[in-house]
Structure formats: structure tokens, C-alpha cells
Design a protein around this motif. Structure first.
Motif, mmCIF file in Angstrom:
data_model
loop_
_atom_site.group_PDB
_atom_site.id
_atom_site.type_symbol
_atom_site.label_atom_id
_atom_site.label_comp_id
_atom_site.label_asym_id
_atom_site.label_seq_id
_atom_site.Cartn_x
_atom_site.Cartn_y
_atom_site.Cartn_z
ATOM 1 N N ARG A 1 -63.869 21.537 -7.991
ATOM 2 C CA ARG A 1 -62.790 20.563 -8.181
ATOM 3 C C ARG A 1 -61.943 20.977 -9.374
ATOM 4 N N LEU A 2 -60.674 20.758 -9.225
ATOM 5 C CA LEU A 2 -59.735 20.947 -10.312
ATOM 6 C C LEU A 2 -59.730 19.657 -11.116
ATOM 7 N N SER A 3 -59.990 19.731 -12.427
ATOM 8 C CA SER A 3 -60.061 18.496 -13.205
ATOM 9 C C SER A 3 -59.038 18.440 -14.334
ATOM 10 N N ASP A 4 -58.353 19.527 -14.579
ATOM 11 C CA ASP A 4 -57.415 19.605 -15.683
ATOM 12 C C ASP A 4 -56.396 20.671 -15.301
ATOM 13 N N LEU A 5 -55.129 20.401 -15.480
ATOM 14 C CA LEU A 5 -54.109 21.361 -15.057
ATOM 15 C C LEU A 5 -52.921 21.343 -16.008
ATOM 16 N N SER A 6 -52.385 22.525 -16.262
ATOM 17 C CA SER A 6 -51.138 22.671 -17.019
ATOM 18 C C SER A 6 -50.390 23.847 -16.431
ATOM 19 N N GLU A 7 -49.209 24.115 -16.963
ATOM 20 C CA GLU A 7 -48.438 25.266 -16.505
ATOM 21 C C GLU A 7 -49.125 26.577 -16.890
ATOM 22 N N ALA A 8 -49.973 26.536 -17.912
ATOM 23 C CA ALA A 8 -50.607 27.748 -18.417
ATOM 24 C C ALA A 8 -52.012 27.991 -17.874
ATOM 25 N N GLY A 9 -52.718 26.944 -17.450
ATOM 26 C CA GLY A 9 -54.098 27.133 -17.018
ATOM 27 C C GLY A 9 -54.707 25.884 -16.422
ATOM 28 N N ALA A 10 -56.026 25.963 -16.178
ATOM 29 C CA ALA A 10 -56.723 24.858 -15.517
ATOM 30 C C ALA A 10 -58.193 24.853 -15.886
ATOM 31 N N ARG A 11 -58.822 23.703 -15.668
ATOM 32 C CA ARG A 11 -60.277 23.585 -15.763
ATOM 33 C C ARG A 11 -60.788 23.426 -14.341
ATOM 34 N N PHE A 12 -61.766 24.257 -13.994
ATOM 35 C CA PHE A 12 -62.342 24.269 -12.656
ATOM 36 C C PHE A 12 -63.810 23.883 -12.766
ATOM 37 N N GLU A 13 -64.185 22.772 -12.128
ATOM 38 C CA GLU A 13 -65.563 22.280 -12.131
ATOM 39 C C GLU A 13 -66.287 22.849 -10.912
ATOM 40 N N THR A 14 -67.421 23.498 -11.132
ATOM 41 C CA THR A 14 -68.198 24.072 -10.043
ATOM 42 C C THR A 14 -69.651 24.219 -10.471
ATOM 43 N N ALA A 15 -70.545 24.238 -9.503
ATOM 44 C CA ALA A 15 -71.980 24.302 -9.805
ATOM 45 C C ALA A 15 -72.386 25.630 -10.446
ATOM 46 N N ASN A 16 -71.684 26.704 -10.122
ATOM 47 C CA ASN A 16 -72.043 28.025 -10.623
ATOM 48 C C ASN A 16 -70.785 28.766 -11.090
ATOM 49 N N PRO A 17 -70.268 28.436 -12.281
ATOM 50 C CA PRO A 17 -69.024 29.054 -12.727
ATOM 51 C C PRO A 17 -69.194 30.552 -12.995
ATOM 52 N N PRO A 18 -68.133 31.325 -12.768
ATOM 53 C CA PRO A 18 -68.188 32.761 -13.068
ATOM 54 C C PRO A 18 -68.156 33.002 -14.579
ATOM 55 N N GLN A 19 -68.471 34.214 -14.960
ATOM 56 C CA GLN A 19 -68.494 34.574 -16.378
ATOM 57 C C GLN A 19 -67.085 34.765 -16.928
ATOM 58 N N GLU A 20 -66.989 34.659 -18.235
ATOM 59 C CA GLU A 20 -65.736 34.908 -18.927
ATOM 60 C C GLU A 20 -65.257 36.329 -18.615
ATOM 61 N N GLY A 21 -63.961 36.480 -18.371
ATOM 62 C CA GLY A 21 -63.379 37.791 -18.102
ATOM 63 C C GLY A 21 -63.139 38.072 -16.634
ATOM 64 N N VAL A 22 -63.738 37.279 -15.742
ATOM 65 C CA VAL A 22 -63.567 37.472 -14.302
ATOM 66 C C VAL A 22 -62.187 36.969 -13.888
ATOM 67 N N SER A 23 -61.547 37.692 -12.980
ATOM 68 C CA SER A 23 -60.225 37.298 -12.472
ATOM 69 C C SER A 23 -60.339 36.808 -11.043
ATOM 70 N N GLY A 24 -59.405 35.967 -10.634
ATOM 71 C CA GLY A 24 -59.402 35.492 -9.260
ATOM 72 C C GLY A 24 -58.224 34.585 -8.964
ATOM 73 N N LEU A 25 -58.166 34.155 -7.720
ATOM 74 C CA LEU A 25 -57.134 33.229 -7.264
ATOM 75 C C LEU A 25 -57.689 31.818 -7.276
ATOM 76 N N LEU A 26 -57.013 30.914 -7.959
ATOM 77 C CA LEU A 26 -57.393 29.506 -7.928
ATOM 78 C C LEU A 26 -56.515 28.845 -6.870
ATOM 79 N N ALA A 27 -57.169 28.257 -5.860
ATOM 80 C CA ALA A 27 -56.436 27.670 -4.735
ATOM 81 C C ALA A 27 -56.749 26.186 -4.624
ATOM 82 N N TRP A 28 -55.710 25.376 -4.421
ATOM 83 C CA TRP A 28 -55.857 23.944 -4.140
ATOM 84 C C TRP A 28 -54.640 23.521 -3.333
ATOM 85 N N GLY A 29 -54.845 22.613 -2.397
ATOM 86 C CA GLY A 29 -53.738 22.171 -1.552
ATOM 87 C C GLY A 29 -53.042 23.360 -0.913
#
Length: 132
Positions: free
Chosen positions: A39-67
Motif C-alpha cells: 500500500r502507498l501510505s505517503d506521497l509527494s512529488e519527490a517520493g513515497a512511502r510503500f508499506e509491504t510485508a517484505n520491503p526491499p533493501q536500501e539501494g534497490v531500484s524499481g517501478l512503483l505502480a498504483w492506479g
């Protein structure tokens, strides 16, 4: 002459340059190592907070998708149930505003007032009908 100079400490709020908004919507983090639902719980133009049971480690890149949106970013911090993502490029404010408008609300059944017992003063209401 000092070899090391102590810099004044700044807290995280002072480093932020854009307003953060509280949101609550399903999201997915798509990475080479596998996708994470959450779940996305915090959002700004610069970044977001992503809530998940098993978050990835710092430094990992990826696509954040919602809607209907997908934005590329990098994990800048992680704890046991969430992570912070900084977007590669700032996302449009209109996307942030539209996401804020689509906050998902969990709704349950509406109470049927006929099933709520009415008590008179000094006595408890009986849950069993007197007619049966």
C-alpha cells in the motif's frame, strides 16, 4: 586546522523540499528481483512511502505502480514493514492530487437498527425476543 569539521545536524523534515500527503491505496513495487504488493501510505512529488510485508533493501531500484501510474525510483530507507522511495524525476503535482482524492475507505455492513436491543433504565435489554 581541523581535519574533520562537524556539520550542523538537520532533521528529516528540514531536508524535504516538497509537501508530503497521507494516502491509502493499493500499490506494487516492480523490481528485477520480483514484485512486492503493498500500500502507498505517503506521497509527494519527490517520493513515497510503500508499506509491504517484505520491503526491499536500501539501494534497490524499481517501478512503483498504483492506479494508472508508474514511476521509477530508488529505495533510500527500509524497515521491517515499509520503505521510502525517491523518484528518479519529480512526478506531476496533479498525480499527487488525484491520488489524494482516491483514498480507499474500507466499509463494512451498515447496522440494522432493528437488531439493536433497547434497554430501559436499570435493566439490560434481552437479546432473545419475548414472542418466541
Amino acid at each position: 586546522m581541523a581535519l574533520f569539521q562537524r556539520l550542523p545536524q538537520t532533521n528529516q523534515d528540514e531536508r524535504r523540499t516538497v509537501q508530503r500527503y497521507t494516502v491509502d491505496c493499493p500499490a506494487q513495487l516492480k523490481m528485477l528481483g520480483g514484485n512486492r504488493d503493498g500500500r502507498l501510505s505517503d506521497l509527494s512529488e519527490a517520493g513515497a512511502r510503500f508499506e509491504t510485508a517484505n520491503p526491499p533493501q536500501e539501494g534497490v531500484s524499481g517501478l512503483l505502480a498504483w492506479g494508472d501510474y508508474e514511476f521509477f525510483g530508488k529505495i533510500v530507507w527500509a524497515n521491517e514493514n515499509s520503505c521510502g522511495i525517491v523518484f528518479e524525476r519529480p512526478i506531476p503535482l496533479s498525480v499527487v492530487e488525484q491520488t489524494c482524492e482516491v483514498i480507499e475507505v474500507q466499509s463494512g455492513p451498515v447496522a440494522n437498527f432493528g437488531n439493536i436491543p433497547v434497554a430501559s433504565r436499570g435493566r439490560r435489554a434481552s437479546l432473545v425476543s419475548r414472542d418466541s
